[in-house]
Design a protein around this motif. Structure first.
Motif, mmCIF file in Angstrom:
data_model
loop_
_atom_site.group_PDB
_atom_site.id
_atom_site.type_symbol
_atom_site.label_atom_id
_atom_site.label_comp_id
_atom_site.label_asym_id
_atom_site.label_seq_id
_atom_site.Cartn_x
_atom_site.Cartn_y
_atom_site.Cartn_z
ATOM 1 N N SER A 250 0.829 -1.216 0.000
ATOM 2 C CA SER A 250 0.000 0.000 0.000
ATOM 3 C C SER A 250 0.862 1.264 0.000
ATOM 4 O O SER A 250 0.505 2.275 -0.594
ATOM 5 C CB SER A 250 -0.959 0.000 1.196
ATOM 6 N N ASP A 251 2.013 1.184 0.651
ATOM 7 C CA ASP A 251 2.919 2.340 0.650
ATOM 8 C C ASP A 251 3.534 2.553 -0.728
ATOM 9 O O ASP A 251 3.612 3.684 -1.215
ATOM 10 C CB ASP A 251 4.025 2.145 1.694
ATOM 11 N N SER A 254 0.960 4.091 -2.865
ATOM 12 C CA SER A 254 0.617 5.487 -2.563
ATOM 13 C C SER A 254 1.648 6.416 -3.201
ATOM 14 O O SER A 254 1.341 7.538 -3.612
ATOM 15 C CB SER A 254 0.495 5.722 -1.058
ATOM 16 N N GLU A 257 0.922 6.393 -7.226
ATOM 17 C CA GLU A 257 -0.222 7.123 -7.781
ATOM 18 C C GLU A 257 0.084 8.602 -8.037
ATOM 19 O O GLU A 257 -0.692 9.304 -8.669
ATOM 20 C CB GLU A 257 -1.473 6.970 -6.906
ATOM 21 N N SER A 353 1.964 8.207 4.084
ATOM 22 C CA SER A 353 0.810 9.127 4.125
ATOM 23 C C SER A 353 0.759 9.931 5.420
ATOM 24 O O SER A 353 0.282 11.070 5.425
ATOM 25 C CB SER A 353 -0.518 8.362 4.050
ATOM 26 N N ALA B 407 -6.490 12.809 2.406
ATOM 27 C CA ALA B 407 -6.046 12.129 1.188
ATOM 28 C C ALA B 407 -7.209 12.034 0.194
ATOM 29 O O ALA B 407 -7.048 12.271 -1.003
ATOM 30 C CB ALA B 407 -5.511 10.744 1.522
ATOM 31 N N LEU B 412 -6.352 11.363 -3.639
ATOM 32 C CA LEU B 412 -5.267 10.377 -3.622
ATOM 33 C C LEU B 412 -5.686 9.134 -2.824
ATOM 34 O O LEU B 412 -5.402 8.992 -1.639
ATOM 35 C CB LEU B 412 -3.993 11.014 -3.058
ATOM 36 N N ALA B 414 -4.842 5.914 -2.997
ATOM 37 C CA ALA B 414 -3.843 4.965 -2.499
ATOM 38 C C ALA B 414 -3.209 5.479 -1.210
ATOM 39 O O ALA B 414 -2.833 4.686 -0.331
ATOM 40 C CB ALA B 414 -2.777 4.710 -3.562
ATOM 41 N N HIS B 415 -3.090 6.813 -1.083
ATOM 42 C CA HIS B 415 -2.600 7.387 0.177
ATOM 43 C C HIS B 415 -3.557 7.046 1.311
ATOM 44 O O HIS B 415 -3.148 6.739 2.425
ATOM 45 C CB HIS B 415 -2.477 8.916 0.072
ATOM 46 N N LYS B 416 -4.852 7.126 1.000
ATOM 47 C CA LYS B 416 -5.862 6.778 1.998
ATOM 48 C C LYS B 416 -5.780 5.287 2.342
ATOM 49 O O LYS B 416 -5.790 4.905 3.513
ATOM 50 C CB LYS B 416 -7.247 7.128 1.450
ATOM 51 N N ASN B 417 -5.681 4.456 1.300
ATOM 52 C CA ASN B 417 -5.632 3.003 1.507
ATOM 53 C C ASN B 417 -4.531 2.570 2.475
ATOM 54 O O ASN B 417 -4.717 1.642 3.261
ATOM 55 C CB ASN B 417 -5.339 2.284 0.178
ATOM 56 N N ALA B 418 -3.377 3.226 2.379
ATOM 57 C CA ALA B 418 -2.242 2.844 3.216
ATOM 58 C C ALA B 418 -2.608 2.980 4.694
ATOM 59 O O ALA B 418 -2.123 2.227 5.546
ATOM 60 C CB ALA B 418 -1.028 3.706 2.882
#
Lengths: 428, 428
Positions: A250-251, A254, A257, A353, B407, B412, B414-418
């Motif tokens: 996931s990092d 991030s 993207e 993030s 995020a 963004l 993927a930033h949130k997903n992390a």
């Protein structure tokens, strides 16, 4: 993703190479717009805003009414989130204040160092699909803490001549003094030379596309400083068996993207981690809204297996990542040994993030291996250190002779005279 | 000297204008030499040393024998003077060390900032009639204190292929790791790209003529940082009736002897001081060995009378002098109010020469109004600040929601997903 196992050290530079960007084509355009803004001021700003942003504006300074109405457009939840981030960023940057450093190097020779604010700073925030209000937090908060008097912000308007409300809300919350609906090269030129509406500033901060990057470089030829040279964002993760592959994936995503040219690297001592991270990346990638961008970045990303942690650390120091995540049993080895990195994120529960938004650290960091010699943005970025000295009769008697000898040896007689005259007056 | 009485504020920019330098002609030469050093390494270095310095060298690294013999050529007196200066400069720069800044911004969110050395730095010392060994003190001492591993020095050889012994002695005394007999553009190019003999460095420091200045600017395009943009040296003195005119004149002249393009300005509230300083300058000028140079600088110098100290301070802040001497009953007003200056010298017994050589402060300072946004060289110039963060389960629960919201608002995912992945794992 490219898998590389136990590369020879002589091949590291090739493996770690960042994509180079050519800027020669852009320079002519940037030079032209700078020349026009310098001579025609607001008129040139209006012309290029119309040309590049597709909107003709009579007045490009944001009004207080626009700020008040922006505040109403943002959810209470988002406001609280921004305020929490502001609180943490303020705490961390306020702690960076330094006392005056004072030393009496010899009896009667007092020297001190003080930091004083850069009086006028300009912040640039790009437009486009993602309104980067988080970058305003990262720039305006330390500017305010440093005591900068004028903190202006330029950001491009959309086709309706508006600015995203989150940008206006955050700018106002963090003490930006004036906001202008101006983007791109013309914004950087405006802050460099000043126009009837835009004040001239001494230092320009903030991200941007390659046009903005080249414009910021050109600005440095006109007595303006910039935060740092810019390049595509980067993340390097070191993970051993204690890392959760889904977190690592996931990092990496991030970072991916951000743009097709983002740099994403995993370094590991474990074949198992390498394989499971690769699988996780593929499965998580499928669900991303910015999948197309991330896929391109992931295609160029690297998973590198090395034989031990020492090799890993050497390789990481050679790469000098902007963001460095370390998830390892032996994290201390990496934290102590890292020589070149913008910001370091430690352990399974510290995603990049967090630093991008709300932990308190700054997210404006050196890319493109500049972590070897540049700091990320911090309180000092908005100040300069000045030195002071006061020498009394006793002091000049103590160090005068040394100054005379050195000045003479350098062939600078007038430098010597300035001391000799003073020493003589004390003999009388 | 040009006498200007009570100028209107709207004319200040014209009065305070520095001479502009054109660099366009030089750029082609600099580009050519850079390209050749990049591809041909030592061979190109040798070629240009032969061309510009008139000496063909097989080996341009200074040997230990040369250093030992240089030490014997310097008088004991000069050695003691250099050692005294070293002691004071060390004291003042060592005091600039900062502790790690650590803040727990929220429970479970630890952020800290640490300074780490720039691993490889290059110092440039010009040749010519005046061997600037004092600049080695100013650069090598803080480089060493910061912990830089590789501290190399380039300086041009004379026609016999030798380096001034005071330069070799000082470099060795201050822990320079390697000394090269290479000057000018080819030295800056060598440190930028590295050659078979010269190591590549991350940051280049030091003064030089306009060729060196342009070469340093070009170096910044190849991932090298520089200390600061360079320009002719400057001194502004504010003096009231408490100042001794002969001292003020000697200070103005010590600046003037640097070069015909040196900037020398006196600001005063006293007609009497203005007149007596002018007379003193004329009489002291006659006796100087570098009279020709100083005369040219003095011709362009300005004596400015203003109506009160507030006007004086505003004018001085607008000029942003590299060196600012203040000799005034009300010195506190100036010391507190100065916003833009490289280094400030206070009182009748604090000549600029003191800071140039031995008081302890650094003499590498921002010229050309860059004091508005640049610091002089200090300990931090040889370090970069890095940030670290470690968040635990509790910490990510506290700030996770805010990160997710921000995020998402920036688009963004993927930033949130992390963060989401981590928060979910803690719910299980």
């Amino acid at each position: 993703m490219k898998i590389i196992k136990n590369p020879l050290q002589k091949n590291w530079s090739d493996i770690l190479k960042r994509p180079t960007q050519t800027i020669d084509d852009i320079e002519a355009t940037v030079n032209e717009i700078f020349a026009e803004v310098k001579t025609k001021g607001d008129q040139a700003i209006t012309k290029y805003t119309s040309l590049f942003d597709g909107i003709s504006l009579n007045n490009f300074q944001v009004s207080m009414e626009e700020i008040v109405s922006a505040e109403k457009e943002i959810s209470t939840e988002l406001k609280s989130a921004i305020q929490l981030a502001k609180e943490n960023i303020t705490k961390f940057h306020a702690a960076q204040k330094t006392d005056r450093v004072e030393v009496e190097t010899q009896s009667g020779v007092k020297c001190w160092q003080e930091k004083r604010p850069i009086q006028k700073v300009g912040l640039y925030i790009p437009g486009g699909s993602a309104p980067l209000f988080s970058t305003i937090l990262m720039l305006a908060i330390p500017a305010n803490l440093a005591g900068c008097k004028e903190i202006i912000l330029c950001t491009p308007p959309n086709k309706e001549g508006k600015i995203n409300p989150a940008i206006l809300y955050t700018a106002n919350l963090c003490g930006v003094t004036k906001i202008f609906k101006v983007g791109g090269i013309q914004a950087i030129a405006g802050m460099t030379f000043g126009t009837e509406t835009i004040p001239q500033v001494y230092k320009i901060f903030g991200p941007g596309n390659q046009f903005v990057t080249v414009a910021k470089q050109l600005a440095t030829r006109f007595n303006v400083a910039i935060d740092m040279p810019a390049g595509p964002s980067e993340l390097l993760v070191f993970a051993d068996e204690t890392a959760k592959p889904s977190f690592v994936a996931s990092d990496l995503l991030s970072q991916a993207e951000h743009g097709a040219d983002s740099q994403v690297i995993l370094v590991t001592t474990s074949e198992e981690i390498l394989e499971s991270v690769e699988k996780e990346v593929e499965s998580q990638l499928e669900k991303l809204p910015r999948k197309d961008i991330a896929t391109k970045a992931i295609e160029n990303s690297k998973l590198i297996l090395v034989k031990d942690e020492e090799v890993a650390l050497n390789l990481i120091n050679q790469y000098a990542p902007e963001h460095f995540i370390v998830i390892a049993e032996n994290e201390k080895f990496f934290v102590d040994g890292i020589e070149n990195a913008g910001s370091v994120f430690i352990g399974n529960y510290t995603p990049e993030s967090a630093g991008d938004y709300a932990s308190g650290t700054n997210h404006t960091l050196p890319t493109n291996a500049y972590a070897k010699q540049y700091s990320g943005v911090n309180l000092d970025s908005f100040q300069k250190s000045m030195t002071f000295q006061k020498i009394d009769e006793k002091g000049i008697k103590t160090i005068g002779k040394a100054i005379e000898l050195m000045a003479e040896a350098e062939g600078l007689q007038a430098h010597k005279n300035a001391v000799t005259l003073r020493l003589k007056s004390l003999e009388e």
